[in-house]
Design a protein around this motif. Structure first.
Motif, PDB file in Angstrom:
ATOM      1  N   THR A   1       9.709  11.404  -7.916  1.00 58.32           N
ATOM      2  CA  THR A   1       8.352  11.478  -8.459  1.00 58.32           C
ATOM      3  C   THR A   1       8.315  12.510  -9.576  1.00 58.32           C
ATOM      4  OG1 THR A   1       6.046  12.026  -7.968  1.00 58.32           O
ATOM      5  CG2 THR A   1       7.709  13.117  -6.625  1.00 58.32           C
TER       6      THR A   1
ATOM      7  N   SER B   1       3.046   6.337  -5.227  1.00 58.56           N
ATOM      8  CA  SER B   1       3.055   6.367  -6.697  1.00 58.56           C
ATOM      9  C   SER B   1       1.692   6.681  -7.292  1.00 58.56           C
ATOM     10  CB  SER B   1       3.529   5.015  -7.237  1.00 58.56           C
ATOM     11  OG  SER B   1       2.595   3.986  -6.914  1.00 58.56           O
ATOM     12  N   GLY B   2       0.611   6.530  -6.493  1.00 59.02           N
ATOM     13  CA  GLY B   2      -0.733   6.743  -7.017  1.00 59.02           C
ATOM     14  C   GLY B   2      -1.244   5.601  -7.858  1.00 59.02           C
TER      15      GLY B   2
ATOM     16  N   PHE C   1      -2.068   6.525   6.396  1.00 58.30           N
ATOM     17  CA  PHE C   1      -2.741   6.455   5.090  1.00 58.30           C
ATOM     18  C   PHE C   1      -4.175   6.976   5.188  1.00 58.30           C
ATOM     19  CE2 PHE C   1      -0.026   2.417   4.360  1.00 58.30           C
ATOM     20  CZ  PHE C   1       1.069   3.179   4.011  1.00 58.30           C
TER      21      PHE C   1
ATOM     22  N   TYR D   1       0.835  -1.205   0.000  1.00 65.84           N
ATOM     23  CA  TYR D   1       0.000   0.000   0.000  1.00 65.84           C
ATOM     24  C   TYR D   1       0.872   1.258   0.000  1.00 65.84           C
ATOM     25  CZ  TYR D   1      -4.219   2.737   0.564  1.00 65.84           C
ATOM     26  OH  TYR D   1      -5.253   3.620   0.342  1.00 65.84           O
TER      27      TYR D   1
ATOM     28  N   LYS E   1      -6.739   5.467  -1.999  1.00 63.63           N
ATOM     29  CA  LYS E   1      -6.360   6.798  -1.507  1.00 63.63           C
ATOM     30  C   LYS E   1      -4.850   6.902  -1.515  1.00 63.63           C
ATOM     31  CE  LYS E   1      -7.029   9.950   2.453  1.00 63.63           C
ATOM     32  NZ  LYS E   1      -5.638  10.238   2.818  1.00 63.63           N
ATOM     33  N   ASP E   2      -4.331   7.865  -2.293  1.00 60.98           N
ATOM     34  CA  ASP E   2      -2.884   8.057  -2.328  1.00 60.98           C
ATOM     35  C   ASP E   2      -2.528   9.387  -1.683  1.00 60.98           C
ATOM     36  OD1 ASP E   2      -2.909  10.197  -4.317  1.00 60.98           O
ATOM     37  OD2 ASP E   2      -3.363   8.658  -5.788  1.00 60.98           O
TER      38      ASP E   2
ATOM     39  N   GLY F   1       1.816   2.064  -3.454  1.00 58.34           N
ATOM     40  CA  GLY F   1       0.719   2.713  -4.159  1.00 58.34           C
ATOM     41  C   GLY F   1       0.415   4.099  -3.624  1.00 58.34           C
ATOM     42  N   PHE F   2       0.574   4.292  -2.318  1.00 60.97           N
ATOM     43  CA  PHE F   2       0.312   5.588  -1.702  1.00 60.97           C
ATOM     44  C   PHE F   2       1.231   6.658  -2.271  1.00 60.97           C
ATOM     45  CE2 PHE F   2       0.934   8.617   1.875  1.00 60.97           C
ATOM     46  CZ  PHE F   2      -0.380   9.017   2.052  1.00 60.97           C
TER      47      PHE F   2
ATOM     48  N   VAL G   1      -4.316   2.052  -5.520  1.00 57.78           N
ATOM     49  CA  VAL G   1      -4.838   2.188  -4.155  1.00 57.78           C
ATOM     50  C   VAL G   1      -6.016   3.171  -4.170  1.00 57.78           C
ATOM     51  CG1 VAL G   1      -2.667   1.632  -3.010  1.00 57.78           C
ATOM     52  CG2 VAL G   1      -3.178   4.011  -3.598  1.00 57.78           C
TER      53      VAL G   1
ATOM     54  N   SER H   1      -4.714  12.313  -3.066  1.00 58.33           N
ATOM     55  CA  SER H   1      -6.142  12.146  -3.313  1.00 58.33           C
ATOM     56  C   SER H   1      -6.936  12.225  -2.016  1.00 58.33           C
ATOM     57  CB  SER H   1      -6.404  10.811  -4.013  1.00 58.33           C
ATOM     58  OG  SER H   1      -6.125   9.735  -3.140  1.00 58.33           O
TER      59      SER H   1
ATOM     60  N   HIS I   1       3.161  16.011  -0.921  1.00 55.64           N
ATOM     61  CA  HIS I   1       4.226  15.023  -1.125  1.00 55.64           C
ATOM     62  C   HIS I   1       5.566  15.576  -0.651  1.00 55.64           C
ATOM     63  CE1 HIS I   1       5.594  11.514  -3.898  1.00 55.64           C
ATOM     64  NE2 HIS I   1       6.473  11.700  -2.928  1.00 55.64           N
TER      65      HIS I   1
END
Length: 266
Positions: free
Chosen positions: A203, A43-44, A114, A37, A49-50, A40-41, A47, A53, A210
């Protein structure tokens, strides 16, 4: 001999070992899911919710909430790793599952982060060309590769609490800790932290939220390195002091020069 014929304390002891191993495996599974997770959090990808988002608060309140979440993680993750806390903690948590419990609590704190993280979507940079986006995305995944490799170089399953639960079955003889510097550890003293720094900063689209995450996490890593190295000097003594003098902390190209006290000891 049937199980009911065994002495009660022996059966209970064996049951405790089975329970401890199952518990450690469940904690390890929680770690794997949380790590996925986190990928994904940041990198978006994949998931719900990143980091950028979800509903957002006023940026000042969002900054306060996010700073408190990172601080909570830093206090838990570093505080529970200290020798004094472990000595107190094992009065309540059996030693074979102490590390697994640490891993589980770390996962729970990350899940809270998260869940409660507040996005701040103001753009700091956004790379438009496909090749620069691809390059930074590739660096991001290389960072995760460095993290995974570093865990196996320092005993992946001991770091995450599985080995300790298995040792309760084997009853291994106590061994003096051996100082080793395999592969990546010949380049930097903390390749695991280097990997995390890479994934925090690599990123193609950096928002203010971020950036806050990356900056506060970097600050925590620098503080954590200081605390960890103090423990390592206490554990390995002069071997680690010499290692610290010749190998960079986080950036491979930066070499430390021996100081005067080191030259006198030689």
């Amino acid at each position: 001999m049937k199980p009911q014929d065994l002495p009660e304390h022996r059966l209970s002891h064996s049951t405790g070992k089975v329970a401890g191993l199952l518990y450690s495996l469940c904690c390890y599974l929680c770690f794997l899911l949380t790590a996925l997770y986190l990928m994904g959090f940041l990198s978006g990808i994949g998931v719900p919710k990143d980091i950028d988002s979800g509903p957002s608060l006023d940026w000042r309140l969002a900054t306060l909430v996010d700073t408190l979440l990172i601080t909570l993680f830093a206090v838990q993750h570093s505080g529970m790793a200290r020798k004094g806390f472990k000595q107190w903690w094992t009065h309540f948590i059996p030693a074979p599952i102490e590390r697994a419990t640490y891993v589980l609590v770390t996962c729970l704190v990350l899940v809270l982060l998260f869940w409660l993280w507040q996005p701040i979507r103001a753009s700091i940079w956004r790379l438009e060309s496909a090749w620069t986006q691809g390059m930074l995305t590739g660096v991001f995944w290389i960072g995760w590769g460095v993290i995974l490799l570093a865990t196996f170089l320092i005993s992946h399953f001991e770091l995450l609490g599985i080995k300790q639960a298995l040792d309760a079955w084997r009853s291994p003889k106590p061994e003096n800790p051996t100082f080793k510097t395999p592969l990546l550890y010949k380049l930097v003293r903390h390749p695991l932290y280097l990997g995390f720094l890479i994934v925090f900063w690599a990123t193609p689209s950096m928002t203010a939220g971020h950036l806050l995450f990356a900056a506060l996490s970097t600050l925590y890593i620098l503080i954590g390195v200081h605390l960890e190295e103090r423990d390592l000097v206490e554990l390995f003594g002069e071997d680690y002091r010499r290692y610290r003098q010749r190998v960079a902390m986080l950036v491979p190209l930066i070499k430390r020069k021996p100081d005067a006290s080191s030259n006198q000891q030689k």
